[in-house]
Design an enzyme around this catalytic site. Sequence first.
Site, PDB file in Angstrom:
ATOM      1  N   ALA A  72      35.467 -87.844  89.698  1.00 32.61           N
ATOM      2  CA  ALA A  72      34.976 -88.447  88.451  1.00 32.61           C
ATOM      3  C   ALA A  72      35.124 -89.964  88.485  1.00 32.61           C
ATOM      4  CB  ALA A  72      35.738 -87.871  87.263  1.00 32.61           C
ATOM      5  N   THR A  73      36.125 -90.456  89.194  1.00 33.23           N
ATOM      6  CA  THR A  73      36.304 -91.907  89.292  1.00 33.23           C
ATOM      7  C   THR A  73      35.069 -92.532  89.927  1.00 33.23           C
ATOM      8  OG1 THR A  73      38.699 -91.668  89.475  1.00 33.23           O
ATOM      9  CG2 THR A  73      37.754 -93.724  90.308  1.00 33.23           C
ATOM     10  N   ASN A 154      42.030 -87.034  77.765  1.00 38.26           N
ATOM     11  CA  ASN A 154      42.974 -86.446  78.716  1.00 38.26           C
ATOM     12  C   ASN A 154      44.393 -86.334  78.175  1.00 38.26           C
ATOM     13  OD1 ASN A 154      41.948 -89.208  79.168  1.00 38.26           O
ATOM     14  ND2 ASN A 154      43.766 -89.450  80.446  1.00 38.26           N
ATOM     15  N   CYS A 329      54.122 -95.263  80.886  1.00 40.80           N
ATOM     16  CA  CYS A 329      55.105 -95.722  81.847  1.00 40.80           C
ATOM     17  C   CYS A 329      54.606 -95.602  83.277  1.00 40.80           C
ATOM     18  CB  CYS A 329      56.412 -94.957  81.689  1.00 40.80           C
ATOM     19  SG  CYS A 329      56.946 -94.873  79.991  1.00 40.80           S
TER      20      CYS A 329
HETATM   21  N1  PLP Z   1      38.300 -89.130  83.594  1.00 39.48           N
HETATM   22  C1  PLP Z   1      39.220 -88.449  82.909  1.00 39.48           C
HETATM   23  C2  PLP Z   1      39.034 -88.201  81.445  1.00 39.48           C
HETATM   24  C3  PLP Z   1      40.365 -87.965  83.559  1.00 39.48           C
HETATM   25  O1  PLP Z   1      41.283 -87.282  82.876  1.00 39.48           O
HETATM   26  C4  PLP Z   1      40.520 -88.224  84.942  1.00 39.48           C
HETATM   27  C5  PLP Z   1      41.739 -87.784  85.645  1.00 39.48           C
HETATM   28  O2  PLP Z   1      42.779 -87.598  85.050  1.00 39.48           O
HETATM   29  C6  PLP Z   1      39.512 -88.942  85.608  1.00 39.48           C
HETATM   30  C7  PLP Z   1      38.414 -89.367  84.894  1.00 39.48           C
HETATM   31  C8  PLP Z   1      39.608 -89.252  87.064  1.00 39.48           C
HETATM   32  O3  PLP Z   1      39.531 -88.101  87.831  1.00 39.48           O
HETATM   33  P1  PLP Z   1      39.663 -88.221  89.432  1.00 39.48           P
HETATM   34  O4  PLP Z   1      41.015 -88.788  89.702  1.00 39.48           O
HETATM   35  O5  PLP Z   1      39.491 -86.852  89.938  1.00 39.48           O
HETATM   36  O6  PLP Z   1      38.598 -89.143  89.868  1.00 39.48           O
END
Ligand code: PLP
Length: 399
Positions: A72-73, A154, A329
């Site tokens: 997702a990043t 999240n 933190c």
């Molecule tokens: N977006 C949201 C809302 C997330 O919770 C996360 C990971 O915690 C990410 C993006 C990033 O996911 P990844 O590390 O698999 O790219």
Amino acid sequence: MMEVYLDNNATTMVDPQVFEEMKPFFCDIYGNPNSLHRFGSGTHPKMLEALDYLYAGINANDEDDIVVTANATESNNWVLQSTWIEQILNGDKKHIITSEVEHPAITATCKFLERQGVEVTYLNVNEEGVLEADAVKEALRDDTALVSIMWANNETGKIFPVEEIGKICKEAGVIFHSDATQAIGKVKVDVQAANVDMISFSAHKFHGPKGVGGLYIKKGTPLMPLMHGGEQMGGRRAGTVDVASMVGMGKAMHLATNTMALAYEENHVRMLRDKLESEILKLPDTIVIGGRENRTPNTTLISFKGVEGESMLWDLNQSGIGASTGSACASEDLEANPVMNAFGSDSELAHTGVRFSLSRFNTEEQIDYAIEQITKAVERLRGISSSYAYAPQKHVSGL
Ligand code: PLP
């Protein structure tokens, strides 16, 4: 000692059925999917099946695109950086709208774009941790290129009004992207009903493997590739496809989003989360940050007054329980959780939040054990906390 994993918003266990699907693609069917011979083309049926599962899982139209990315990043970076290059540097737009409580994959990228001259509006959430759709409407400008608002948060699990935001963006003719990483497999994600142009996701958040994710792109949405090279993914993302990961993500999507899976999430996982929460709330000076309404069924973010979140995690870890303080933190100077700060809450609250996030693999026995251990940890830590004894015994207002 029992081991209880309650950090599923960080990552999940790979479902054994997913693992089985992936295995043949390491040592048996290992050809490059782009090769013409049978070693390569032998991968195609399962890759196509994976794509079918991905389309069905989010109700994408056949004409739309789903591009497999690393996570997702990457998907989030792709959307924002492509918007910048295409619509701002080479177009007449200047402005992006997002929220203050997005994952750093959005906010850090927006900060980077601000340093390149892009104007970014970070909308705040209300006292329940939810972004109001009207705030998006008010922030829209003639030169807005993109609205990027997450589907579910999240840390709190709060579900955002994506359908309403989608409607507003559609009427204004502005592209709407949603980071659906924490929504897939927890609530229904229907890209057509939500009028969303793009969504990001990561397989490891719904019992798939790590290092693979996706970007849904509605037909006609302008999005230039960031990875140039081969013609993989229809020329939208160059680089040899990791077949095992793609097949695993497809299977994981299928297992997480079919009607029965969502019903199980709604019934079993929600029942366990609510039990955990209700029992913990019997402890004095304990609150659910953002309140209990309108959340993904698996998440609870709880503040234990007088107990530093990090100490609580350490204590729980000794008892075999894995939880999280979210992004609290994360830095060495014990910077408070930005999501909690965005509520406008006082700094004590921001330091005392512990996130418990469940999955379909948790059992009631595990939750009973967790309740017992959490109760003991809170009593022990409050017993040695000078601040708790002297603190006025009141709940933090507004939450
Ligand atoms: N977006 C949201 C809302 C997330 O919770 C996360 C990971 O915690 C990410 C993006 C990033 O996911 P990844 O590390 O698999 O790219």
